[in-house]
Motif scaffolding. Sequence first.
Motif, PDB file in Angstrom:
ATOM      1  N   LEU A  54       9.967 -16.719  -0.929  1.00 36.38           N
ATOM      2  CA  LEU A  54      10.697 -15.337  -0.664  1.00 36.38           C
ATOM      3  C   LEU A  54      10.834 -15.344   0.275  1.00 36.38           C
ATOM      4  CD1 LEU A  54       7.184 -13.716  -2.909  1.00 36.38           C
ATOM      5  CD2 LEU A  54       9.766 -13.477  -3.319  1.00 36.38           C
ATOM      6  N   LEU A  55       9.718 -15.944   1.801  1.00 35.33           N
ATOM      7  CA  LEU A  55      10.574 -15.393   2.466  1.00 35.33           C
ATOM      8  C   LEU A  55      11.222 -16.271   3.174  1.00 35.33           C
ATOM      9  CD1 LEU A  55       7.341 -17.032   4.774  1.00 35.33           C
ATOM     10  CD2 LEU A  55       7.666 -14.793   4.955  1.00 35.33           C
ATOM     11  N   LYS A  56      12.248 -16.873   2.534  1.00 33.75           N
ATOM     12  CA  LYS A  56      13.842 -17.372   2.636  1.00 33.75           C
ATOM     13  C   LYS A  56      14.488 -16.296   2.719  1.00 33.75           C
ATOM     14  CE  LYS A  56      13.519 -22.638   2.432  1.00 33.75           C
ATOM     15  NZ  LYS A  56      14.002 -23.030   1.183  1.00 33.75           N
ATOM     16  N   SER A  57      14.026 -15.652   1.196  1.00 32.60           N
ATOM     17  CA  SER A  57      15.304 -13.768   1.392  1.00 32.60           C
ATOM     18  C   SER A  57      14.557 -13.031   1.994  1.00 32.60           C
ATOM     19  CB  SER A  57      15.045 -13.783  -0.589  1.00 32.60           C
ATOM     20  OG  SER A  57      13.458 -13.382  -1.188  1.00 32.60           O
ATOM     21  N   GLY A  58      14.086 -12.999   2.691  1.00 36.25           N
ATOM     22  CA  GLY A  58      14.044 -11.820   3.255  1.00 36.25           C
ATOM     23  C   GLY A  58      12.258 -11.325   3.228  1.00 36.25           C
ATOM     24  N   HIS A  59      12.024 -11.710   1.910  1.00 34.07           N
ATOM     25  CA  HIS A  59      10.312 -10.648   1.496  1.00 34.07           C
ATOM     26  C   HIS A  59       9.043 -11.346   1.827  1.00 34.07           C
ATOM     27  CE1 HIS A  59      14.049  -9.939  -0.938  1.00 34.07           C
ATOM     28  NE2 HIS A  59      13.619  -8.438  -1.318  1.00 34.07           N
ATOM     29  N   GLU A  60       8.275 -10.805   1.912  1.00 33.29           N
ATOM     30  CA  GLU A  60       7.229 -11.577   2.155  1.00 33.29           C
ATOM     31  C   GLU A  60       6.019 -11.017   1.029  1.00 33.29           C
ATOM     32  OE1 GLU A  60       4.305 -11.058   5.994  1.00 33.29           O
ATOM     33  OE2 GLU A  60       6.526 -10.233   6.168  1.00 33.29           O
ATOM     34  N   LEU A  61       5.724 -12.471   0.648  1.00 40.89           N
ATOM     35  CA  LEU A  61       3.991 -12.195  -0.550  1.00 40.89           C
ATOM     36  C   LEU A  61       2.818 -11.484   0.914  1.00 40.89           C
ATOM     37  CD1 LEU A  61       3.131 -12.068  -3.331  1.00 40.89           C
ATOM     38  CD2 LEU A  61       2.518 -15.210  -2.793  1.00 40.89           C
ATOM     39  N   MET A  62       2.603 -10.554   0.306  1.00 37.84           N
ATOM     40  CA  MET A  62       1.498 -10.049   0.982  1.00 37.84           C
ATOM     41  C   MET A  62      -0.296  -9.750   0.648  1.00 37.84           C
ATOM     42  SD  MET A  62       2.956  -5.831   1.938  1.00 37.84           S
ATOM     43  CE  MET A  62       2.716  -5.775   0.730  1.00 37.84           C
ATOM     44  N   ASP A  63      -0.887 -10.110   1.382  1.00 35.20           N
ATOM     45  CA  ASP A  63      -2.121 -10.452   1.774  1.00 35.20           C
ATOM     46  C   ASP A  63      -3.362  -9.229   1.717  1.00 35.20           C
ATOM     47  OD1 ASP A  63      -2.100 -12.859  -0.460  1.00 35.20           O
ATOM     48  OD2 ASP A  63      -2.085 -14.300   1.189  1.00 35.20           O
ATOM     49  N   ASP A  64      -2.750  -8.441   2.594  1.00 35.83           N
ATOM     50  CA  ASP A  64      -3.568  -8.038   3.944  1.00 35.83           C
ATOM     51  C   ASP A  64      -3.735  -6.516   2.556  1.00 35.83           C
ATOM     52  OD1 ASP A  64      -4.808  -6.531   5.389  1.00 35.83           O
ATOM     53  OD2 ASP A  64      -3.261  -5.887   6.215  1.00 35.83           O
ATOM     54  N   ARG A  65      -4.777  -6.237   2.305  1.00 37.16           N
ATOM     55  CA  ARG A  65      -4.763  -4.759   1.567  1.00 37.16           C
ATOM     56  C   ARG A  65      -4.261  -3.133   2.124  1.00 37.16           C
ATOM     57  NH1 ARG A  65     -10.089  -4.112  -1.544  1.00 37.16           N
ATOM     58  NH2 ARG A  65      -9.543  -1.482  -1.134  1.00 37.16           N
ATOM     59  N   LYS A  66      -4.368  -3.465   3.465  1.00 37.05           N
ATOM     60  CA  LYS A  66      -3.595  -2.773   4.782  1.00 37.05           C
ATOM     61  C   LYS A  66      -2.026  -1.963   4.250  1.00 37.05           C
ATOM     62  CE  LYS A  66      -6.554  -1.170   8.237  1.00 37.05           C
ATOM     63  NZ  LYS A  66      -7.363  -0.618   9.364  1.00 37.05           N
ATOM     64  N   ALA A  67      -2.092  -3.624   3.913  1.00 37.84           N
ATOM     65  CA  ALA A  67      -0.180  -4.613   4.091  1.00 37.84           C
ATOM     66  C   ALA A  67      -0.016  -3.327   2.659  1.00 37.84           C
ATOM     67  CB  ALA A  67       0.378  -5.019   4.605  1.00 37.84           C
ATOM     68  N   VAL A  68      -0.551  -3.686   1.965  1.00 35.64           N
ATOM     69  CA  VAL A  68       0.169  -3.029   0.503  1.00 35.64           C
ATOM     70  C   VAL A  68      -0.334  -1.610   0.303  1.00 35.64           C
ATOM     71  CG1 VAL A  68      -0.850  -3.463  -1.825  1.00 35.64           C
ATOM     72  CG2 VAL A  68      -0.849  -5.523  -0.176  1.00 35.64           C
ATOM     73  N   MET A  69      -1.041  -0.998   0.699  1.00 31.80           N
ATOM     74  CA  MET A  69      -1.008  -0.200   0.322  1.00 31.80           C
ATOM     75  C   MET A  69       0.037   0.839   1.431  1.00 31.80           C
ATOM     76  SD  MET A  69      -1.756   2.673  -0.495  1.00 31.80           S
ATOM     77  CE  MET A  69      -3.676   2.922  -0.992  1.00 31.80           C
ATOM     78  N   ILE A  70       0.488   0.279   2.646  1.00 32.36           N
ATOM     79  CA  ILE A  70       1.866   0.704   3.525  1.00 32.36           C
ATOM     80  C   ILE A  70       2.798   0.647   2.317  1.00 32.36           C
ATOM     81  CG2 ILE A  70       3.635   0.246   5.553  1.00 32.36           C
ATOM     82  CD1 ILE A  70       0.143   1.946   5.449  1.00 32.36           C
ATOM     83  N   GLU A  71       3.262  -0.450   1.957  1.00 34.11           N
ATOM     84  CA  GLU A  71       4.327  -1.147   1.011  1.00 34.11           C
ATOM     85  C   GLU A  71       4.505   0.265  -0.674  1.00 34.11           C
ATOM     86  OE1 GLU A  71       6.807  -2.878   1.937  1.00 34.11           O
ATOM     87  OE2 GLU A  71       5.899  -2.470   3.528  1.00 34.11           O
ATOM     88  N   LYS A  72       2.967   0.659  -0.983  1.00 34.35           N
ATOM     89  CA  LYS A  72       2.850   1.095  -2.293  1.00 34.35           C
ATOM     90  C   LYS A  72       4.040   2.450  -1.133  1.00 34.35           C
ATOM     91  CE  LYS A  72       0.065  -0.845  -4.582  1.00 34.35           C
ATOM     92  NZ  LYS A  72      -2.095  -1.184  -5.359  1.00 34.35           N
ATOM     93  N   ILE A  73       3.446   2.811  -0.615  1.00 37.40           N
ATOM     94  CA  ILE A  73       3.612   4.207  -0.013  1.00 37.40           C
ATOM     95  C   ILE A  73       5.333   4.603   0.642  1.00 37.40           C
ATOM     96  CG2 ILE A  73       3.012   5.936   2.653  1.00 37.40           C
ATOM     97  CD1 ILE A  73       0.249   4.721   2.508  1.00 37.40           C
ATOM     98  N   LYS A  74       5.362   3.163   0.962  1.00 32.83           N
ATOM     99  CA  LYS A  74       6.920   3.445   1.324  1.00 32.83           C
ATOM    100  C   LYS A  74       7.760   3.096   0.141  1.00 32.83           C
ATOM    101  CE  LYS A  74       6.983   1.071   6.249  1.00 32.83           C
ATOM    102  NZ  LYS A  74       7.712  -0.353   6.648  1.00 32.83           N
ATOM    103  N   GLY A  75       7.494   2.496  -1.274  1.00 34.84           N
ATOM    104  CA  GLY A  75       8.041   2.719  -2.825  1.00 34.84           C
ATOM    105  C   GLY A  75       7.526   3.959  -3.167  1.00 34.84           C
ATOM    106  N   ALA A  76       6.753   4.847  -3.029  1.00 31.78           N
ATOM    107  CA  ALA A  76       6.609   5.923  -3.877  1.00 31.78           C
ATOM    108  C   ALA A  76       8.184   7.069  -2.842  1.00 31.78           C
ATOM    109  CB  ALA A  76       5.478   5.814  -3.282  1.00 31.78           C
ATOM    110  N   VAL A  77       7.498   7.023  -1.150  1.00 29.61           N
ATOM    111  CA  VAL A  77       8.688   7.476  -1.239  1.00 29.61           C
ATOM    112  C   VAL A  77      10.186   7.088  -1.490  1.00 29.61           C
ATOM    113  CG1 VAL A  77       9.299   8.417   1.415  1.00 29.61           C
ATOM    114  CG2 VAL A  77       6.749   8.231   1.033  1.00 29.61           C
ATOM    115  N   ILE A  78      10.688   6.138  -1.397  1.00 35.29           N
ATOM    116  CA  ILE A  78      11.781   5.872  -2.201  1.00 35.29           C
ATOM    117  C   ILE A  78      12.522   6.287  -3.251  1.00 35.29           C
ATOM    118  CG2 ILE A  78      13.072   3.684  -1.797  1.00 35.29           C
ATOM    119  CD1 ILE A  78      11.819   2.557   0.532  1.00 35.29           C
ATOM    120  N   SER A  79      10.673   5.731  -3.914  1.00 33.59           N
ATOM    121  CA  SER A  79      11.308   5.711  -5.413  1.00 33.59           C
ATOM    122  C   SER A  79      11.473   7.400  -5.429  1.00 33.59           C
ATOM    123  CB  SER A  79       9.977   5.864  -6.159  1.00 33.59           C
ATOM    124  OG  SER A  79      10.159   4.053  -6.320  1.00 33.59           O
TER     125      SER A  79
END
Length: 191
Positions: A54-79
């Motif tokens: 995933l890192l090679k492709s420009g993505h990142e596997l997330m474990d941090d709860r705050k980072a996960v929430m931020i990405e969920k918010i961003k995804g919801a906004v984009i959708s």
Amino acid sequence: MILHIKYMVSLCCKTLVQAILDEYDIPYKSIELGEIELKSAISDEKRAELKRALLKSGHELMDDRKAVMIEKIKGAVISMIREPNEELILKVKHSDYLSKKLDYDYTYMANLFSEVTGVTIEHFIIAHKIERVKELLLYDELNLTQIAESLNYSSVSHLSSQFKKVTGLTPTFYKQLKNKKRTILEDVGKI
């Protein structure tokens, strides 16, 4: 088992992540923006391989709860902006939509988002709406009234004033430009 992926914000990203999962023989139930539901848990070794790929492709596997929430918010906004549904047509406030979609208190999400990203959710929404307006202007399939309506603006003048505030140009002038500059989706909303 659910995995959260950072920078997975488009259909192309979903396709790329799907190819990585297939390449590493990782069975999955579904792939959504920022999220993969696996059929079963994977070994630490498989997880490490997936993380590297995933890192090679420009993505990142997330474990941090705050980072996960931020990405969920961003995804919801984009959708919300790219795939409008009946709720938006009914003129639901962004805060209500995000709270319902993510099942969290909006104030909590807004504070966390601002703390982590340095940008308000509202600023992030506006930046994405303006990028969508630019895209729709490029396609030249909808007039400004239709664009304003599809993006839940109260009026064309509201869209125009927000567009000018963000870009420094009127939508009409932008449409006439030969070299229209758009922002990469992953960079929208960054300062």
